[in-house]
Design a protein around this motif. Structure first.
Motif, PDB file in Angstrom:
ATOM      1  N   ARG A   1     -78.983   3.816 -26.221  1.00  0.00           N
ATOM      2  CA  ARG A   1     -78.033   4.046 -27.519  1.00  0.00           C
ATOM      3  C   ARG A   1     -78.941   3.572 -28.822  1.00  0.00           C
ATOM      4  NH1 ARG A   1     -72.862   4.270 -25.829  1.00  0.00           N
ATOM      5  NH2 ARG A   1     -72.838   6.339 -24.091  1.00  0.00           N
TER       6      ARG A   1
ATOM      7  N   LYS B   1     -65.438   3.634 -20.546  1.00  0.00           N
ATOM      8  CA  LYS B   1     -64.916   4.155 -21.899  1.00  0.00           C
ATOM      9  C   LYS B   1     -65.413   5.641 -22.375  1.00  0.00           C
ATOM     10  CE  LYS B   1     -69.573   2.089 -23.167  1.00  0.00           C
ATOM     11  NZ  LYS B   1     -70.426   1.936 -24.197  1.00  0.00           N
TER      12      LYS B   1
ATOM     13  N   VAL C   1     -73.460  12.168 -21.245  1.00  0.00           N
ATOM     14  CA  VAL C   1     -72.927  12.744 -19.927  1.00  0.00           C
ATOM     15  C   VAL C   1     -72.489  13.558 -20.145  1.00  0.00           C
ATOM     16  CG1 VAL C   1     -73.328   9.581 -18.961  1.00  0.00           C
ATOM     17  CG2 VAL C   1     -70.758  10.586 -19.934  1.00  0.00           C
TER      18      VAL C   1
END
Ligand code: ADP
Ligand code: ASP
Ligand code: MG
Length: 416
Positions: A415, A209, A175
């Protein structure tokens, strides 16, 4: 000449193409006259896959062996990044955590870094080489290989940056920076240009996270500025520094979501001194991180105690709680894995009353039931049903005026 530490997370080194893109960026940085230390995570989901492999082999997993297994993921990426660097004409050398002297305590699977020696990195840099270090690992004071807890490559990077007195520490991920919420859950999340260590610490502690909690602790304690940015777009990211928030900053800087915890309830516990102490002391001795705790008022001299623990610690916690429950004559235990923790974080909370009330009203208006509540000076957290996570996070984000007016537009890699 500047010394730059660059950390690349799992998605940034997920396949050969990504690894070559990383090597090109490292080469670009080096050719601009900088010394570069690269810290890598395991490729894609390989740490998850190694854990699954271990589970498929045996339910008995000595911590030492699990750590040995998990550190192999980062070893694979460090060698491949060095090969990709060789391919673009950069002299690079890989090191494991133990080779660079990342010395930890002896708590396998979530070891704390005690010292970073870094001699081999300094020698290799002096010879003009790029150093590629395996993240997430160290060697304990008992000379055993340890891992630093999930997401621990961030901590390796910041600890190395501190030990080497690096000029900057760049955390490359998938990101474009730190947002006012996880853009995968709240598409209207706003990118923060800057966030200070205290707020980032609360966000990481609340379960965001994007940076591992220990990495932010390290950065604050050693005053290492971090830049979180994307290895997909390479655009400038978010600075995490000691700079105090200004008057213009919003009261709330972020909504944090976390589904990594489970709730345990011990039912009908006798309400007398020492009961909580014996339960939580034993959990602490086994290094189980208890997060939120709620004790109901007692009826008939009995009370229910609920608390949350990381799902990863559940097996250990369950054994302890079952035996303590029996010892103290509790009626039984219940476990709920389908919970989500949602937190509001903002330094402005200290001086603005009514934030909790507005949070609870917003959740009520959206038909979200609150199961647990906890607060710090700059954070309010609630536990809700996991099924309510998106609705709760998005409505709070809107209610506190955080929506950016447009959806996250950079690629959000799946992912693998
Ligand atoms: P890496 O493998 O690069 O270390 P992580 O999965 O550990 O990546 O962290 C990046 C992810 O963190 C993002 O893909 C995003 O979904 C998530 N995330 C959670 N909260 C935020 C936030 N506030 N801002 C940005 N990303 C966040
Ligand atoms: N590979 C480890 C994990 O998946 C460490 C990291 O990526 O930071 O948790
Ligand atoms: Mg990470």
């Amino acid at each position: 000449m500047a010394l730059i530490v660059q950390k690349y997370g799992g998605t940034s080194v997920a396949d050969p193409e990504r690894i070559r893109a990383v090597a090109e960026h490292v080469a670009f940085t080096k050719r601009h006259g900088n010394d570069v230390v690269v810290v890598v995570s395991a490729m894609g989901k390989s740490t998850d896959n190694l854990i699954k492999l271990a589970n498929d082999v045996s339910s008995v997993q000595p911590d030492r062996e699990l750590d040995m297994l998990l550190t192999t993921g980062e070893r694979i990426s460090m060698t491949l990044v060095c090969m990709a660097l060789a391919g673009v004409g950069i002299d690079a050398i890989s090191f494991t955590g133990s080779q660079v002297g990342i010395i930890t305590d002896t708590v396998h699977t979530k070891a704390k870094i005690l010292e970073v020696k870094g001699d081999r990195v300094r020698e290799a840099l002096a010879q003009g080489k790029v150093c590629v270090v395996a993240g997430f690992q160290g060697v304990s004071t008992d000379k055993e290989i340890t891992t630093l807890g999930r997401g621990g490559s961030d901590t390796t990077a910041v600890a190395l940056a501190a030990a080497l007195d690096a000029d900057s520490c760049e955390i490359y991920t998938d990101v474009t920076g730190v947002f006012s919420a996880d853009p995968r859950i709240v598409p209207q999340a706003r990118k923060l240009q800057h966030i200070n260590f205290d707020e980032m610490l609360e966000m990481a502690g609340a379960g965001s996270k994007v940076l591992a909690l220990r990495s932010v602790e390290f950065a604050r304690n050693h005053n290492v500025p971090i830049q979180v940015r994307s290895s997909f777009t390479w655009e400038p990211g978010t600075w995490v520094t000691s700079q105090e928030p200004s008057m213009e900053d919003p009261i709330i800087s972020g909504v944090v979501t976390d589904v990594s915890e489970a709730k345990v309830t011990v039912r009908k516990v006798p309400d007398r001194p020492g009961i909580s102490a014996s339960l939580f002391e034993q959990l602490a001795e086994s290094n189980v991180n208890v997060d939120m705790i709620v004790q109901n008022t007692s009826t008939d001299g009995n009370t229910d105690i609920s608390f949350t623990v990381p799902k990863a610690d559940m097996k250990v916690a369950q054994g302890i709680v079952e035996s303590v429950a029996k010892e103290i004559g509790a009626a039984g235990i219940a476990q709920d894995d389908s919970i989500a923790k949602i937190s509001l974080v903002g330094a402005g909370m200290k001086t603005s009353p009514g934030i909790a009330a507005k949070m609870f009203r917003t959740l009520a208006d959206n038909d979200v039931n609150i199961e647990m509540i906890s607060t710090s000076t700059i954070r309010i957290s609630v536990v809700v049903a996991a099924a309510d996570l998106e609705k709760a996070a998005r409505s709070l984000h809107t209610a506190f005026g955080l929506d950016s007016g447009q959806s996250y537009s950079a690629p959000l890699p799946e992912r693998k």
